[in-house]
Design an enzyme around this catalytic site. Structure first.
Site, short mmCIF file in Angstrom:
data_model
loop_
_atom_site.label_atom_id
_atom_site.label_comp_id
_atom_site.label_asym_id
_atom_site.label_seq_id
_atom_site.Cartn_x
_atom_site.Cartn_y
_atom_site.Cartn_z
N PRO A 2 103.94 76.21 56.87
CA PRO A 2 104.97 77.21 56.59
C PRO A 2 104.37 78.46 55.95
O PRO A 2 103.45 78.37 55.14
CB PRO A 2 105.91 76.49 55.62
N GLU A 3 104.90 79.61 56.33
CA GLU A 3 104.45 80.85 55.72
C GLU A 3 105.28 81.15 54.48
O GLU A 3 106.26 80.47 54.18
CB GLU A 3 104.49 81.98 56.75
N LYS A 52 102.20 80.18 49.21
CA LYS A 52 102.62 78.94 49.86
C LYS A 52 102.81 77.81 48.85
O LYS A 52 102.85 76.64 49.24
CB LYS A 52 101.60 78.57 50.94
N ARG A 125 94.42 82.54 40.78
CA ARG A 125 93.53 82.45 41.93
C ARG A 125 94.14 83.06 43.19
O ARG A 125 93.45 83.20 44.20
CB ARG A 125 93.17 80.98 42.21
N ARG A 262 91.31 79.33 63.23
CA ARG A 262 92.72 79.50 63.58
C ARG A 262 92.80 80.38 64.82
O ARG A 262 91.98 81.28 65.03
CB ARG A 262 93.50 80.17 62.44
#
Length: 273
Positions: A2-3, A52, A125, A262
């Site tokens: 999921p974005e 995310k 981070r 990807r």
């Protein structure tokens, strides 16, 4: 995976479903049994999303403040319903029963309790999240402008921009005519100044609708006399998962290649190197 718009949408949905009432929390699968036992009987006080990553904030019956951190990863998914939850089947990592409904979590990459320090360290981070009011796009551009890495890879680096996945990466670069292979240090500041607010607008729309729609009005199916897109991901897009099909703008063939493990989609005419 999921974005970011999906995670922000989940945070909002979970607040509506669970906040303000004592909750029955369990781990039918057993892998989160100790954490669920600490949360059982607690009250959800709020939720937060960053990129995310999803957080639930709880107050226990003893007054302890706990944070539940969830990262769905590639296979994780939430399921919700009204009333009492059905008998669990399969690997339900987390079950939360409220008075009005229930929530199940299956297959996440992470489901764990965090301290406030843990959450702060995680957020430190992460890069700028277009959906957060505290996002710093200038910090993201500083990282990009100092890098030789292709901008198509940098946009997927969660330490640079948090929440952008494969779809938003492909679509925002197309909308601004930027080759995904352009090195970060070759991306002009004015190009970033146009790209960032557009990304914010697209992702906010995704939170509202639960879809990723990126085509401009003149390229929508009705305007172009073409059939709507049929795809499990939903939404009208320019290049994502359209390899071999004609570009909506120039009719060139949309390309696909691998970048950092990807699939990358782009139009070589509209996005020249």
């Amino acid at each position: 995976m999921p974005e970011g718009h999906t995670i922000h949408r989940l945070a909002r949905e979970h607040r509506r479903l669970l906040r303000g009432v004592p909750l029955a929390v369990s781990s039918p699968q057993g892998r989160f049994a100790a954490g669920a036992a600490r949360l059982d009987g607690a009250t959800l006080t709020g939720t937060d999303a960053y990129g995310k990553h999803l957080y639930h904030r709880y107050r226990t019956t003893g007054g302890e403040l706990l944070r539940l951190h969830v990262h769905l990863g590639l296979a994780g998914k939430f399921f919700t319903g009204s009333g009492l939850a059905p008998a669990p089947t399969g690997a339900v990592r987390l079950r939360v029963q409220a008075s009005a409904g229930w929530l199940d979590l299956r297959g996440p990459n992470a489901c764990e309790l965090h301290t406030p320090a843990d959450q702060k360290a995680l957020y430190a981070r992460l890069g700028a999240d277009p959906l957060r009011p505290d996002a710093d796009p200038d910090a993201a551009y500083r990282r990009i402008s100092r890098s030789r890495v292709p901008v198509g890879q940098l946009l997927m680096d969660q330490s640079v921009v948090a929440g952008v996945g494969n779809i938003y990466r492909a679509e925002i670069l197309f909308r601004h005519g930027i080759s995904p292979y352009r090195p970060g240090h070759d991306l002009p500041a004015d190009a970033w100044a146009r790209l960032w607010p557009d990304l914010v607008t697209l992702m906010r729309a995704g939170v509202r609708t639960g879809r990723i729609d990126t085509v401009r009005p003149e390229h929508e199916p009705r305007a172009m006399g073409r059939p709507p897109r049929v795809d499990a991901h939903g939404g009208e897009v320019y290049v994502y998962r359209r390899a071999g099909q004609p570009c909506h703008v120039c009719r060139s063939e949309v390309r696909v290649a691998e970048m950092a493990a990807r699939n990358l989609f782009w139009c070589p005419t509209c996005q020249p190197c």
